[in-house]
Design a protein around this motif. Structure first.
Motif, PDB file in Angstrom:
ATOM      1  N   LEU A 139      -9.260  -3.967   7.665  1.00 50.37           N
ATOM      2  CA  LEU A 139      -8.245  -3.204   6.946  1.00 50.37           C
ATOM      3  C   LEU A 139      -7.784  -3.932   5.692  1.00 50.37           C
ATOM      4  N   VAL A 140      -7.554  -5.223   5.810  1.00 51.68           N
ATOM      5  CA  VAL A 140      -7.109  -6.014   4.655  1.00 51.68           C
ATOM      6  C   VAL A 140      -8.164  -5.988   3.551  1.00 51.68           C
ATOM      7  N   GLN A 141      -9.429  -6.115   3.924  1.00 52.53           N
ATOM      8  CA  GLN A 141     -10.487  -6.105   2.916  1.00 52.53           C
ATOM      9  C   GLN A 141     -10.628  -4.735   2.272  1.00 52.53           C
ATOM     10  N   ALA A 142     -10.479  -3.677   3.053  1.00 49.32           N
ATOM     11  CA  ALA A 142     -10.566  -2.331   2.486  1.00 49.32           C
ATOM     12  C   ALA A 142      -9.416  -2.065   1.512  1.00 49.32           C
ATOM     13  N   ALA A 169      -9.748  -1.202  -2.450  1.00 47.28           N
ATOM     14  CA  ALA A 169      -9.212   0.056  -2.945  1.00 47.28           C
ATOM     15  C   ALA A 169      -8.152  -0.152  -4.018  1.00 47.28           C
ATOM     16  N   PHE A 170      -7.370  -1.245  -3.891  1.00 43.68           N
ATOM     17  CA  PHE A 170      -6.287  -1.515  -4.842  1.00 43.68           C
ATOM     18  C   PHE A 170      -6.367  -2.962  -5.331  1.00 43.68           C
ATOM     19  N   PRO A 171      -7.398  -3.286  -6.111  1.00 41.03           N
ATOM     20  CA  PRO A 171      -7.556  -4.676  -6.577  1.00 41.03           C
ATOM     21  C   PRO A 171      -6.385  -5.149  -7.428  1.00 41.03           C
ATOM     22  N   GLU A 172      -5.735  -4.214  -8.147  1.00 42.18           N
ATOM     23  CA  GLU A 172      -4.617  -4.613  -8.992  1.00 42.18           C
ATOM     24  C   GLU A 172      -3.399  -5.005  -8.169  1.00 42.18           C
ATOM     25  N   ALA A 199       0.831  -1.202   0.000  1.00 43.24           N
ATOM     26  CA  ALA A 199       0.000   0.000   0.000  1.00 43.24           C
ATOM     27  C   ALA A 199       0.870   1.258   0.000  1.00 43.24           C
ATOM     28  N   GLU A 200       1.892   1.266   0.841  1.00 39.43           N
ATOM     29  CA  GLU A 200       2.757   2.434   0.935  1.00 39.43           C
ATOM     30  C   GLU A 200       3.516   2.690  -0.360  1.00 39.43           C
TER      31      GLU A 200
END
Length: 259
Positions: free
Chosen positions: A179-182, A186-189, A93-94
């Motif tokens: 959090l993991v699901q969100a 948010a970033f499916p790729e 994510a970062e």
């Protein structure tokens, strides 16, 4: 009469080697190193197909199992569980240029009121009913918010009681599920096909600590053709049933929270 030469050289079995890049580092995996060093639980029961699936998961998602970013867990005759460590989610994510932070917390019943509280603080007398998370992207006008139920995801033993980690850190666990699901929405790729152990809500299992650096270095010897002898397994007692050798092993899920 022909005499067989018992000293004749036997053909050397080719070792299947998989190499790929993960976060700028080259990762080398073989079926032997995975079985000897990267499988927790009943590693003698893990099949070649499950090892191949684990290697491909790591390769296609760019995960480095030597850095505790992915785990292969096998118990009894149940299918192996391939799970992703918490650090892999946060690192990925970062590294995304569109990631703009997140907020996550728990949902509790305080009297007759539903309270959303950032973090994991649960006061005495409150009932933990779920978790929530909200992820922000710089290139979106809306956020990605997820709310999950505690009863749906809480890991339980066969008798229905909460397993060790969920009973010790229920707020931390349900917050991470949200959090993991969100992040995945948010970033499916970036997170497609990646699931954490907590999302499975499975029964309690034990997890052996990852190999020490010296043991990881020893795994490289398997790739050297001039040393055909088998690699000695890490000097770590095998996992036992619940309650056994607590000083040597730790709960599987706790491996994701011990920094």
């Amino acid at each position: 009469m022909a005499v067989n030469n018992s000293l004749a050289k036997k053909p050397v079995q080719k070792v299947e080697v998989t190499k790929y890049m993960a976060n700028g580092m080259e990762v080398t995996l073989t079926p032997g190193t995975v079985k000897n060093y990267l499988v927790s639980g009943d590693k003698e029961r893990v099949s070649d197909q499950e090892v191949a699936m684990f290697i491909n998961l790591c390769r296609f998602t760019g995960l480095n199992p030597w850095l505790r970013e992915a785990y292969c867990i096998k118990y009894g005759n149940e299918p192996a569980t391939l799970v992703v460590g918490k650090d892999a989610y946060f690192k990925r994510a970062e590294s995304n240029e569109n990631y703009d932070g997140m907020e996550a917390g728990i949902i509790v019943m305080s009297g007759n009121e539903v309270v959303y509280r950032t973090g994991t603080l649960k006061l005495p007398g409150e009932e933990l009913v779920g978790g929530y998370a909200e992820v922000y992207r710089k290139d979106r006008s809306h956020t990605y918010r997820i709310e999950v139920s505690f009863d749906e995801y809480a890991g339980r033993k066969k008798d229905g009681s909460l397993n060790s980690q969920w009973s010790k850190k229920p707020a931390t666990m349900i917050r991470k599920v949200a959090l993991v699901q969100a992040l995945r929405e948010a970033f499916p790729e970036s997170f497609s096909g990646m699931y954490s152990e907590e999302e499975g809500g499975g029964s309690e299992a034990s997890f052996l600590a990852p190999p020490a650096p010296a043991e990881a270095d020893a795994a490289v010897s398997e790739l050297q053709p001039q040393r055909p002898a088998q690699i000695q397994e890490p000097v770590t007692p095998p996992p036992t049933q619940q309650g056994g050798q607590a000083g040597v092993q730790m709960d599987m899920a706790s491996a994701f929270f011990n920094d």
